[in-house]
Design a protein around this motif. Structure first.
Motif, mmCIF file in Angstrom:
data_model
loop_
_atom_site.group_PDB
_atom_site.id
_atom_site.type_symbol
_atom_site.label_atom_id
_atom_site.label_comp_id
_atom_site.label_asym_id
_atom_site.label_seq_id
_atom_site.Cartn_x
_atom_site.Cartn_y
_atom_site.Cartn_z
ATOM 1 N N GLU B 94 0.829 -1.203 0.000
ATOM 2 C CA GLU B 94 0.000 0.000 0.000
ATOM 3 C C GLU B 94 0.864 1.254 0.000
ATOM 4 O O GLU B 94 0.571 2.225 -0.671
ATOM 5 C CB GLU B 94 -0.925 -0.006 1.225
ATOM 6 N N GLU B 162 -6.058 -1.762 -7.491
ATOM 7 C CA GLU B 162 -6.662 -2.077 -6.197
ATOM 8 C C GLU B 162 -8.197 -2.026 -6.226
ATOM 9 O O GLU B 162 -8.810 -1.349 -5.420
ATOM 10 C CB GLU B 162 -6.115 -1.125 -5.126
ATOM 11 N N SER B 166 -8.285 -3.480 0.583
ATOM 12 C CA SER B 166 -7.170 -4.255 1.124
ATOM 13 C C SER B 166 -7.679 -5.275 2.138
ATOM 14 O O SER B 166 -7.099 -6.339 2.306
ATOM 15 C CB SER B 166 -6.132 -3.322 1.756
#
Lengths: 187, 187
Positions: B94, B162, B166
């Motif tokens: 990230e 993405e 997450s």
DNA sequence: AAATTATACAACATGGTGTCGGATTATTCA
DNA sequence: TGAATAATCCGACACCATGTTGTATAATTT
């Protein structure tokens, strides 16, 4: 006196072999056309009769190592289980370990791994095909996970000069895929 | 009027930025020193005040992206489960997705994946440490499998910008690791 | 055996590399 | 403050690798 075609095919192969000898030792950017032709015993200009540049030689080698759909090695596994693509993959690696270990290594070509993944994908898709309840996006992720893991562990295997039998390796990967990583670590 | 150090640091950074802009677009072998300095607005000679060659710039960037043991991101997971290195890995990605997606991509550097694996290894070793009944060789293979799978799926994640949270990704990988690939495909 | 074709080579122009010495700009210290 | 000092940045140089073109040589055809 050899036939024309045989001579040129031989020359091309000599250049390829010389290149490969160098590529096993150092990064491609350090390989000059001069180095290759010196090693192969030709004039530098001759190189350009067969290839456009150093990277063209690599591409030629890579293409000969990517199986097309119809020439994938035959598998002895029942379809519908992860055993099928796994068996196929393993055969590919056994056939080409000398090349794969370099191309997939630290001085290799990252694009080659992608090419290899794409050529295997259809086989894995088949295995996943009858699984209906899974989100397509999630399936893509699982696919990438599976392919990366397989290529990773097999590259490690050929780099270690295969100090595990292919049967043992197959067994291990099969268990890792079927039961997960953590289950393989008892206690 | 700026201080000397700031100026040179700025110049160095400008060169790095210009290089990165080019590296995102094309293979490193196509990037000439001239291209970089033109883009950054300096004389070609100035480049050599800071770097020895184009590859030196890449190495500089890579080294700044490989976490040392003591600066690995803090984890919020209980140790002893796969969740710990996974959480750490995810945080790394990230933080650096902009760079990782390129370095681990098709035009990236295969050696970078190795460096990254090695920097993470100690954390996974910790997780595996209390598992005594496993053969060391087999453990090495499982390690390689795990690291390759993690890097593979996460690289795919950042490349896809993405399009999974997450948390979702963490969940998925966790399940894949704990229960295996096939268990994630019901029916 | 002469004509034809193609392989391998030598030589050339071009462009990239890495290294100088010097001009310019910032910092130091009287 | 301003002269001395130190550093950044630049222009020019010699060197090396590249890719191309014309030619000699060897193989094939008729």
């Amino acid at each position: 006196m050899k036939k024309r075609e045989e001579i040129t095919a031989q020359t091309k192969q000599n250049i390829i072999d010389a290149f490969w000898g160098l590529y096993c030792e150092k990064r491609i950017e350090k390989i000059k056309v001069r180095d290759i032709t010196d090693k192969a015993g030709y004039n530098r200009g001759t190189f350009y009769e067969y290839f456009t540049d150093v990277y063209d030689v690599l591409e030629h080698i890579e293409n000969s190592l990517i199986p097309t759909l119809d020439e994938l090695p035959p598998v002895s596994m029942p379809s519908g289980t992860i055993g099928m693509p796994l068996d196929m993959f393993l055969k590919l690696y056994e056939q080409n370990s000398r090349y794969y270990s370099v191309l997939l290594g630290d001085n290799g070509d990252p694009a080659f791994a992608s090419k290899l993944k794409n050529s295997i994908k259809p086989t894995i898709v088949k295995v996943f095909a009858d699984k209906q309840n899974v989100d397509q996006i999630e399936l893509d992720y699982i696919m990438e996970y599976t392919l990366s893991a397989m290529i990773g562990i097999m590259s490690y295997w050929v780099k270690r000069s295969e100090h595990l039998t292919s049967e043992k390796l197959f067994e291990l990967i099969f268990r890792l895929m079927e039961e997960g990583v953590m289950k393989q670590l008892p206690r």
